[in-house]
Design an enzyme around this catalytic site. Structure first.
Site, mmCIF file in Angstrom:
data_model
loop_
_atom_site.group_PDB
_atom_site.id
_atom_site.type_symbol
_atom_site.label_atom_id
_atom_site.label_comp_id
_atom_site.label_asym_id
_atom_site.label_seq_id
_atom_site.Cartn_x
_atom_site.Cartn_y
_atom_site.Cartn_z
ATOM 1 C CE LYS A 118 -4.414 -1.376 2.091
ATOM 2 N NZ LYS A 118 -5.368 -1.051 3.182
ATOM 3 C CE LYS A 199 -10.891 -12.003 -3.864
ATOM 4 N NZ LYS A 199 -10.270 -12.200 -2.578
ATOM 5 C CE LYS A 202 -15.470 -4.539 0.128
ATOM 6 N NZ LYS A 202 -14.801 -4.568 1.443
HETATM 7 P P1 AMP Z 1 -12.688 -7.655 0.721
HETATM 8 O O1 AMP Z 1 -13.677 -7.189 -0.298
HETATM 9 O O2 AMP Z 1 -11.390 -8.076 0.094
HETATM 10 O O3 AMP Z 1 -12.529 -6.677 1.867
HETATM 11 O O4 AMP Z 1 -13.254 -8.994 1.363
HETATM 12 C C1 AMP Z 1 -14.326 -9.064 2.253
HETATM 13 C C2 AMP Z 1 -14.756 -10.529 2.358
HETATM 14 O O5 AMP Z 1 -15.333 -10.980 1.123
HETATM 15 C C3 AMP Z 1 -13.607 -11.509 2.642
HETATM 16 O O6 AMP Z 1 -14.080 -12.504 3.512
HETATM 17 C C4 AMP Z 1 -13.284 -12.108 1.295
HETATM 18 O O7 AMP Z 1 -12.738 -13.401 1.387
HETATM 19 C C5 AMP Z 1 -14.640 -12.131 0.604
HETATM 20 N N1 AMP Z 1 -14.470 -11.942 -0.839
HETATM 21 C C6 AMP Z 1 -14.008 -10.831 -1.448
HETATM 22 N N2 AMP Z 1 -14.002 -10.979 -2.791
HETATM 23 C C7 AMP Z 1 -14.456 -12.242 -3.046
HETATM 24 C C8 AMP Z 1 -14.681 -13.000 -4.247
HETATM 25 N N3 AMP Z 1 -14.459 -12.483 -5.450
HETATM 26 N N4 AMP Z 1 -15.163 -14.245 -4.131
HETATM 27 C C9 AMP Z 1 -15.410 -14.771 -2.916
HETATM 28 N N5 AMP Z 1 -15.226 -14.124 -1.752
HETATM 29 C C10 AMP Z 1 -14.758 -12.863 -1.796
#
Ligand code: AMP
Ligand code: TRP
Length: 337
Positions: A118, A199, A202
């Site tokens: 970051k 993947k 966000k």
């Molecule tokens: P984040 O958006 O990276 O802050 O992730 C928040 C939660 O959502 C975490 O538990 C991640 O493992 C899950 N997560 C984020 N993106 C994915 C995705 N594309 N597929 C499955 N789980 C996800």
């Protein structure tokens, strides 16, 4: 708290109020939390203090925090079974962070890969960004957390929390439970709809067609799925072949939502009229899944009194658990009551 509740494994999850909550977050995380909410003693913390370790627009931060908090309740997390609260509402997090700072060697923080990533190519980096993992350790340790479900990228931070806990225990005597990182299996790894080789994230939610948000309108959802990247073939089958990743991703979404296995899903689509039909049907089940959440969200949004009450209750419970631990910590290090 009943005896039964006390015996449950204590779980702490932190979620940053940044960016749109998408289908991947829902299928990979939120849906599972809702399903398992009876099994463990869960604390869900919306980590706004962590969010400000990188520059945030205040209006946007407030908006995202409100949306995320409301969405967690709307998704079916029962406030009677889980503690859901906003990190900055409970001062024990910042206080414990300061105390833990004073026993954490700088070198431990400088080694963290997220800090390096970051901070890369930035003109200035805040002290908060370096200190991020100590605040995370405070989050976890002040609730005697046993399990911390995190993505692979956060595992190093949970390991650091363990090191900090052990160091504190060694210096001041047994105080903290040593938490375990729990990495969810990648069974429901949802890929980008525009690019199924990355993947759903966000980080790319501003890219058109990449993801669908829980609060997107049915029309938007249909439109996004209709544009989803597939391939030039017509076979609707699960496949490891990278060129079939788009269809595989659509089938995975359908499979997870409808709770079926691969064979059942392939059979279901055996008479489908091409990829267009597949996309429409996947969009349909996503819309149906999100519909009650959208309704509950609107209801809560229109009832600010109830929402405020829920948020305050969550903070009160978190405050009462963490303040006891904080007193114990202060006592151990020699602060006067
Ligand atoms: P984040 O958006 O990276 O802050 O992730 C928040 C939660 O959502 C975490 O538990 C991640 O493992 C899950 N997560 C984020 N993106 C994915 C995705 N594309 N597929 C499955 N789980 C996800
Ligand atoms: N750093 C985590 C993330 O970005 C969020 C978080 C903050 C967290 N505090 C936590 C996760 C405590 C688990 C436990 O995803």
């Amino acid at each position: 708290m009943s005896n039964l509740q006390q015996k449950k494994v204590k779980v702490f999850s932190g979620i940053q109020p940044s960016g749109q909550i998408h289908l991947g977050n829902y299928l990979g995380a939120i849906r599972g939390w809702v399903k398992n909410q009876d099994k463990k003693d869960n604390i869900f913390c919306i980590v706004d203090l962590h969010a400000i370790t990188t520059p945030q627009n205040p209006i946007e931060l407030k908006k995202q925090t409100e949306i995320l908090t409301t969405l967690l309740f709307a998704s079916g997390l029962d406030p009677n079974k889980n503690t859901i609260f906003i990190q900055s509402h409970v001062s024990a997090h910042s206080e414990a962070c300061w105390i833990l700072n004073c026993i954490t060697p700088m070198g431990w923080l400088e080694r963290m890969t997220q800090f390096k990533d970051k901070g890369e190519n930035k003109k200035t980096v805040s002290t908060g960004l370096l200190d991020y993992p100590v605040l995370m350790a405070a989050d976890i340790l002040i609730y005697d957390t046993q399990e911390v479900p995190v993505g692979e990228d956060q595992k190093q931070h949970v390991e650091l929390a363990r090191d900090i806990a052990q160091r504190f225990n060694n210096i001041y005597g047994n105080t903290f439970v040593i938490p375990e990182p729990i990495i969810p299996n990648t069974g429901a790894r949802i890929m980008g709809l525009n690019d199924p080789t990355v993947k759903m994230s966000k980080t790319f939610s501003n890219i058109r067609g990449h993801s669908v948000g829980i609060l997107d309108s049915p029309d938007e959802i249909v439109k996004t799925f209709k544009k989803a990247t597939t391939d030039s073939g017509n076979e609707i089958k699960f496949s490891e072949d990278p060129s079939k990743a788009g269809v595989n991703n659509l089938l995975t979404i359908f499979k997870v939502i409808t709770n079926q296995n691969n064979d059942q899903v392939e059979k279901h689509f055996s008479n489908a009229r091409g990829y267009g039909d597949l996309k429409t049907q996947v969009a349909e089940v996503v819309i149906q899944e999100f519909q009650p959440i959208r309704e509950k969200y609107q209801m809560l949004k229109n009832n600010q009194e109830e929402l405020t009450q829920l948020i305050n209750n969550g903070a009160e419970i978190a405050q009462s658990i963490s303040s006891k631990k904080l007193s114990e910590i202060k006592n151990k290090i020699g602060f006067i009551n």
